[in-house]
Design a protein around this motif. Structure first.
Motif, mmCIF file in Angstrom:
data_model
loop_
_atom_site.group_PDB
_atom_site.id
_atom_site.type_symbol
_atom_site.label_atom_id
_atom_site.label_comp_id
_atom_site.label_asym_id
_atom_site.label_seq_id
_atom_site.Cartn_x
_atom_site.Cartn_y
_atom_site.Cartn_z
ATOM 1 N N HIS A 90 15.819 -64.543 9.888
ATOM 2 C CA HIS A 90 15.105 -65.056 11.060
ATOM 3 C C HIS A 90 14.335 -66.310 10.627
ATOM 4 C CE1 HIS A 90 13.086 -63.720 15.027
ATOM 5 N NE2 HIS A 90 12.915 -65.012 14.870
ATOM 6 N N VAL A 91 14.577 -67.434 11.300
ATOM 7 C CA VAL A 91 13.820 -68.647 10.992
ATOM 8 C C VAL A 91 12.450 -68.514 11.654
ATOM 9 C CG1 VAL A 91 13.704 -71.150 11.243
ATOM 10 C CG2 VAL A 91 15.914 -70.034 10.856
ATOM 11 N N TRP A 92 11.397 -68.539 10.846
ATOM 12 C CA TRP A 92 10.068 -68.338 11.431
ATOM 13 C C TRP A 92 9.304 -69.644 11.597
ATOM 14 C CZ3 TRP A 92 6.132 -69.607 8.006
ATOM 15 C CH2 TRP A 92 6.391 -69.489 6.643
ATOM 16 N N SER A 93 9.747 -70.703 10.951
ATOM 17 C CA SER A 93 9.090 -71.993 11.145
ATOM 18 C C SER A 93 10.007 -73.119 10.697
ATOM 19 C CB SER A 93 7.772 -72.043 10.349
ATOM 20 O OG SER A 93 7.094 -73.250 10.603
ATOM 21 N N VAL A 94 9.896 -74.247 11.387
ATOM 22 C CA VAL A 94 10.596 -75.468 10.961
ATOM 23 C C VAL A 94 9.516 -76.525 10.728
ATOM 24 C CG1 VAL A 94 12.285 -77.240 11.568
ATOM 25 C CG2 VAL A 94 12.635 -74.887 12.337
ATOM 26 N N THR A 95 9.516 -77.097 9.537
ATOM 27 C CA THR A 95 8.495 -78.091 9.217
ATOM 28 C C THR A 95 9.162 -79.353 8.682
ATOM 29 O OG1 THR A 95 8.311 -77.141 6.999
ATOM 30 C CG2 THR A 95 6.725 -76.379 8.649
ATOM 31 N N ARG A 96 8.431 -80.448 8.699
ATOM 32 C CA ARG A 96 8.957 -81.693 8.111
ATOM 33 C C ARG A 96 8.924 -81.564 6.603
ATOM 34 N NH1 ARG A 96 8.488 -86.752 11.908
ATOM 35 N NH2 ARG A 96 9.348 -87.831 10.125
ATOM 36 N N ALA A 97 10.087 -81.787 5.996
ATOM 37 C CA ALA A 97 10.178 -81.614 4.550
ATOM 38 C C ALA A 97 9.336 -82.659 3.829
ATOM 39 C CB ALA A 97 11.631 -81.702 4.102
ATOM 40 N N ASP A 98 9.318 -83.884 4.365
ATOM 41 C CA ASP A 98 8.573 -84.961 3.720
ATOM 42 C C ASP A 98 7.919 -85.811 4.811
ATOM 43 O OD1 ASP A 98 7.541 -87.065 2.375
ATOM 44 O OD2 ASP A 98 9.421 -87.687 1.412
ATOM 45 N N PRO A 99 6.675 -85.517 5.155
ATOM 46 C CA PRO A 99 6.029 -86.206 6.283
ATOM 47 C C PRO A 99 5.890 -87.711 6.069
ATOM 48 C CG PRO A 99 4.779 -84.272 5.589
ATOM 49 C CD PRO A 99 5.820 -84.520 4.544
ATOM 50 N N THR A 100 6.056 -88.188 4.825
ATOM 51 C CA THR A 100 5.871 -89.613 4.590
ATOM 52 C C THR A 100 7.118 -90.429 4.968
ATOM 53 O OG1 THR A 100 6.664 -89.411 2.319
ATOM 54 C CG2 THR A 100 4.288 -89.152 2.677
ATOM 55 N N ARG A 101 8.258 -89.741 5.087
ATOM 56 C CA ARG A 101 9.483 -90.472 5.423
ATOM 57 C C ARG A 101 9.543 -90.764 6.910
ATOM 58 N NH1 ARG A 101 14.624 -88.024 2.341
ATOM 59 N NH2 ARG A 101 15.574 -88.994 4.163
ATOM 60 N N THR A 102 10.070 -91.901 7.277
ATOM 61 C CA THR A 102 10.174 -92.239 8.697
ATOM 62 C C THR A 102 11.334 -91.481 9.348
ATOM 63 O OG1 THR A 102 11.422 -94.185 8.024
ATOM 64 C CG2 THR A 102 9.102 -94.514 8.601
ATOM 65 N N ASP A 103 12.468 -91.357 8.630
ATOM 66 C CA ASP A 103 13.548 -90.533 9.175
ATOM 67 C C ASP A 103 13.275 -89.082 8.772
ATOM 68 O OD1 ASP A 103 13.888 -91.343 6.544
ATOM 69 O OD2 ASP A 103 15.995 -90.770 6.550
ATOM 70 N N PRO A 104 13.216 -88.187 9.757
ATOM 71 C CA PRO A 104 12.770 -86.831 9.437
ATOM 72 C C PRO A 104 13.776 -86.032 8.623
ATOM 73 C CG PRO A 104 13.503 -86.972 11.714
ATOM 74 C CD PRO A 104 13.553 -88.361 11.166
ATOM 75 N N THR A 105 13.283 -85.220 7.735
ATOM 76 C CA THR A 105 14.072 -84.185 7.075
ATOM 77 C C THR A 105 13.313 -82.883 7.289
ATOM 78 O OG1 THR A 105 14.709 -85.779 5.410
ATOM 79 C CG2 THR A 105 15.143 -83.480 4.909
ATOM 80 N N TRP A 106 14.058 -81.844 7.643
ATOM 81 C CA TRP A 106 13.415 -80.605 8.061
ATOM 82 C C TRP A 106 13.619 -79.508 7.040
ATOM 83 C CZ3 TRP A 106 10.631 -81.839 12.145
ATOM 84 C CH2 TRP A 106 11.070 -82.873 12.984
ATOM 85 N N THR A 107 12.598 -78.655 6.920
ATOM 86 C CA THR A 107 12.747 -77.443 6.127
ATOM 87 C C THR A 107 12.642 -76.251 7.070
ATOM 88 O OG1 THR A 107 11.795 -78.475 4.169
ATOM 89 C CG2 THR A 107 11.844 -76.080 4.211
ATOM 90 N N LEU A 108 13.637 -75.387 7.019
ATOM 91 C CA LEU A 108 13.659 -74.189 7.849
ATOM 92 C C LEU A 108 13.302 -72.994 6.972
ATOM 93 C CD1 LEU A 108 16.094 -76.265 8.785
ATOM 94 C CD2 LEU A 108 16.420 -74.495 10.525
ATOM 95 N N HIS A 109 12.194 -72.324 7.321
ATOM 96 C CA HIS A 109 11.720 -71.179 6.549
ATOM 97 C C HIS A 109 12.229 -69.893 7.184
ATOM 98 C CE1 HIS A 109 8.923 -73.856 4.426
ATOM 99 N NE2 HIS A 109 8.722 -74.419 5.605
ATOM 100 N N THR A 110 12.768 -69.013 6.380
ATOM 101 C CA THR A 110 13.334 -67.776 6.926
ATOM 102 C C THR A 110 12.711 -66.550 6.279
ATOM 103 O OG1 THR A 110 15.119 -67.378 5.347
ATOM 104 C CG2 THR A 110 15.542 -68.999 7.073
ATOM 105 N N ARG A 111 12.847 -65.429 6.992
ATOM 106 C CA ARG A 111 12.578 -64.121 6.394
ATOM 107 C C ARG A 111 13.773 -63.240 6.715
ATOM 108 N NH1 ARG A 111 9.345 -59.730 9.759
ATOM 109 N NH2 ARG A 111 10.836 -58.571 8.528
ATOM 110 N N THR A 112 14.003 -62.251 5.872
ATOM 111 C CA THR A 112 15.105 -61.340 6.160
ATOM 112 C C THR A 112 14.666 -60.350 7.234
ATOM 113 O OG1 THR A 112 14.388 -59.902 4.364
ATOM 114 C CG2 THR A 112 16.095 -61.503 3.865
ATOM 115 N N THR A 113 15.634 -59.839 7.996
ATOM 116 C CA THR A 113 15.330 -58.863 9.037
ATOM 117 C C THR A 113 15.697 -57.464 8.547
ATOM 118 O OG1 THR A 113 17.484 -58.830 10.084
ATOM 119 C CG2 THR A 113 15.994 -60.605 10.736
#
Lengths: 508, 113
Positions: free
Chosen positions: A92-115
């Protein structure tokens, strides 16, 4: 595991997510497909575990468009074998955050937990990083409370369908199906097909609502003959099962002590207000009830994606013709953009994949999307709850199932304690503060707020770019007060051990 | 949806006790009572098969609850399995020999002494 070079992360392996993942892989992208479920398919294509299906061969074909799913599945398996799709179930993806907030083109990190469905060998949380994210998180059922709705034996209509599709079980032998929306007919047909007696389908709307939407609505109906035929097939199946279809009626009470033994059904006026003197009792040992579906937007609203109010009264994502959200680098497809069914979800998933891959989309796909979305809008408007349902909700009835908050406490917070929105109601009463975070009581609390002339917003002062919730405090009642999106910082409960295992910000 | 066409309307529901048509794969226990379960079923499905619809009591009013949404969203089906509380029965696969017990309140009474 090709996740370090994933070009697209897809959240959800239902019709939209599956179609998006395989189409993107067809177009050359490397995809990670994350899903909370144990098997691909989401809710619509939910199916039993192979071992269980083997003992019930008659359960092998529960869907009329199984061929679509079979095709999607074989494309998924081919891409998995070729290393183009990493399919990750039980997460289950519980949060999506910007991997590197300093970059202008976004890269995302998807955090998961097992169900809970995960094998004991799979326990570690997983983080996936990608430059593009597609949210295909689907929807869950909308519920309007009534006395007795917390009794065992009262289950969601979608819940009964899910337990039948996945576990091949029924909640009882004599099951009333009630609420509003086209799902009810499908559920009643499934339950009867599995051997239950379904004495009545109780639909709060009038099906004539489809025909009173004006010329545009009529055109949308006529351009979807397959959808109309589907409705006719459901109706014919109910006739054969000796099921009565009661339109403009509602279950206004479920009776029983330890479990449901009967329901009271009443006729409704145009505004869904029970008409006095029309009550009748129907004996049953289960009630499958639901009032349509709600887009699951937890991840999207946490990212700040803009929303709109859909014709069915729910909050859905505002998307452009290429399924882009208002947040660059984040796309969404399927029911997050408004309730519309599996066929529409498949079309939208494929469309979004073309946009992400920067490939021209087939005109056919765009036409399909437009046509099915128009039909969904007509259907959603016809089944939109009227404000009069609150007349079947006495003060003593729990609205929030998790925190056991009765309607009277919510009304008191609005009438006497100065609450002006759902967020304040939540803080004063704990409605929506439990395990489900308001997913079950949210629509009802929003409606109670609207009836009291308060805004339904759950969170004031946010920057979600929403176009809703602007007409608060008017005296025009529920019809004029649009709901605001729910805000949940985490999309599901996260064990502390998972948080403890989060990596520190990396230097690479 | 079309299954009903080929079946008599009064076909026995699948909540019946197991028959040769619906074989028993293994046993689990619920509050000390042995129940049949089939491989691939969730804990909630195994309990529904046995006609059991409630397996927890709420922490405020002690009201009985069981599966409601069936898809892991509502958390009404929380249950204690093998001593571990707060598991969603609709998602948790049943396993041979599992001990399922009614969860009262938060399921952590042992910690509250």
């Amino acid at each position: 595991m090709p996740r370090s070079k994933t070009e697209l992360a897809v959240v959800g392996a239902g019709p939209a997510g599956l179609a998006a993942a395989v189409t993107a892989a067809d177009l050359g992208l490397t995809v990670t497909l994350l899903d909370a479920g144990a098997r691909p398919g989401g809710q619509y294509y939910r199916h039993p575990a192979p071992a269980l299906a083997a003992t019930h061969p008659q359960a092998a074909a529960p869907h009329h468009d199984r061929r679509t799913f079979t095709t999607l599945l074989s494309r998924l398996r081919a891409h998995q074998a070729a290393g183009r799709i990493a399919y990750v179930p039980h997460h289950h993806v519980w949060s999506v955050t910007r991997a590197d907030p300093t970059r202008t083109d976004p890269t995302w990190t998807l955090h998961t937990r097992t169900t809970e469905s995960a094998p004991t060998s799979v326990t570690a949380p997983l983080a996936v990083t990608a430059p593009a994210v597609l949210l295909a998180t689907g929807s869950y059922e909308r519920h309007l409370p009534f006395p007795g709705w917390t009794l065992p034996g009262v289950v969601g209509a979608g819940g009964a369908q899910a337990m039948l599709k996945g576990g091949l079980v029924l909640p009882g032998r004599r099951i009333v199906v009630a609420g509003s929306g086209p799902l009810l007919l499908a559920v009643a047909g499934s339950l009867a097909g599995a051997g239950a007696r379904v004495p009545a389908v109780v639909e709060a709307a009038a099906y004539t609502g489809y025909a009173t939407g004006g010329a545009a609505a009529t055109a949308a109906l006529l351009r979807n003959p397959a959808k109309l035929a589907e409705g006719a097939r459901h109706g014919a199946a109910l006739l054969r099962a000796h099921t009565r279809l009661l339109t403009r009626h509602a279950v206004v009470e479920a009776h029983g002590t330890d479990r449901v033994e009967a329901v009271t059904v009443a006729r409704l006026d145009r505004d869904w207000r029970p008409v006095p003197g029309t009550s009748r009792r129907i004996p049953c040992d289960a009630l499958a009830v639901g009032h349509g579906l709600v887009p699951e937007l937890s991840l999207a609203t946490a990212l700040g994606c803009a929303t709109r109010t859909a014709p069915d009264g729910t909050v859905a994502l505002a998307l452009d013709a290429d399924l882009r959200t208002s947040v660059p680098g984040v796309w969404s497809a399927g029911e997050t953009g408004g309730i519309g069914g599996a066929q529409l979800a498949v079309a939208e998933g494929a469309l979004a994949a073309h946009s992400i891959a920067q490939a021209p989309a087939p005109t056919r796909l765009r036409r399909t999307r437009t046509r099915l979305r128009a039909f969904a809008d007509v259907m959603g408007a016809a089944h939109r709850p009227g404000a009069g349902w609150q007349h079947w909700l006495p003060d003593a009835t729990d609205v929030c199932r998790c925190e056991e908050v009765p309607a009277g406490r919510i009304r008191e917070s609005l009438a006497e304690l100065g609450a002006r929105d759902a967020r304040t109601v939540k803080l004063l009463t704990r409605a929506g503060m439990g395990w489900c975070q308001g997913r079950m009581c949210g629509p009802a609390v929003a409606a109670l707020c609207a009836a009291a002339g308060a805004g339904a917003g759950t969170d004031t002062g946010t920057d979600t770019g929403t176009d809703t919730g602007t007409d608060t405090g008017t005296d025009t009642g529920a019809e004029e007060t649009a709901p605001a999106p729910d805000r949940r910082p985490l999309a599901c409960p996260v064990p502390l051990r998972d948080l403890a295992q989060l990596p520190l910000p990396a230097a690479d | 949806m079309m299954q009903s066409r080929t079946r008599p309307p009064e076909r026995p529901p699948r909540t019946h006790p197991p028959t040769p048509e619906h074989p028993v794969s293994y046993k689990l226990t619920f509050d000390g009572r042995e129940l049949p379960a089939q491989e691939g079923q969730s804990v909630a499905a195994a309990l529904w098969s046995a006609g059991i619809l409630a397996w927890r009591t709420t922490r405020t009013n002690g009201a009985p609850r069981g599966a409601f949404c069936g898809i892991g969203q509502c958390y009404d089906c929380l249950v204690t399995v093998n001593g571990r509380p707060n598991q969603r029965a609709c998602l948790l696969p049943a396993r041979p020999g599992d001990t399922v017990t009614t969860q009262e309140g938060t399921g952590r009474a042992a910690l509250e002494d």
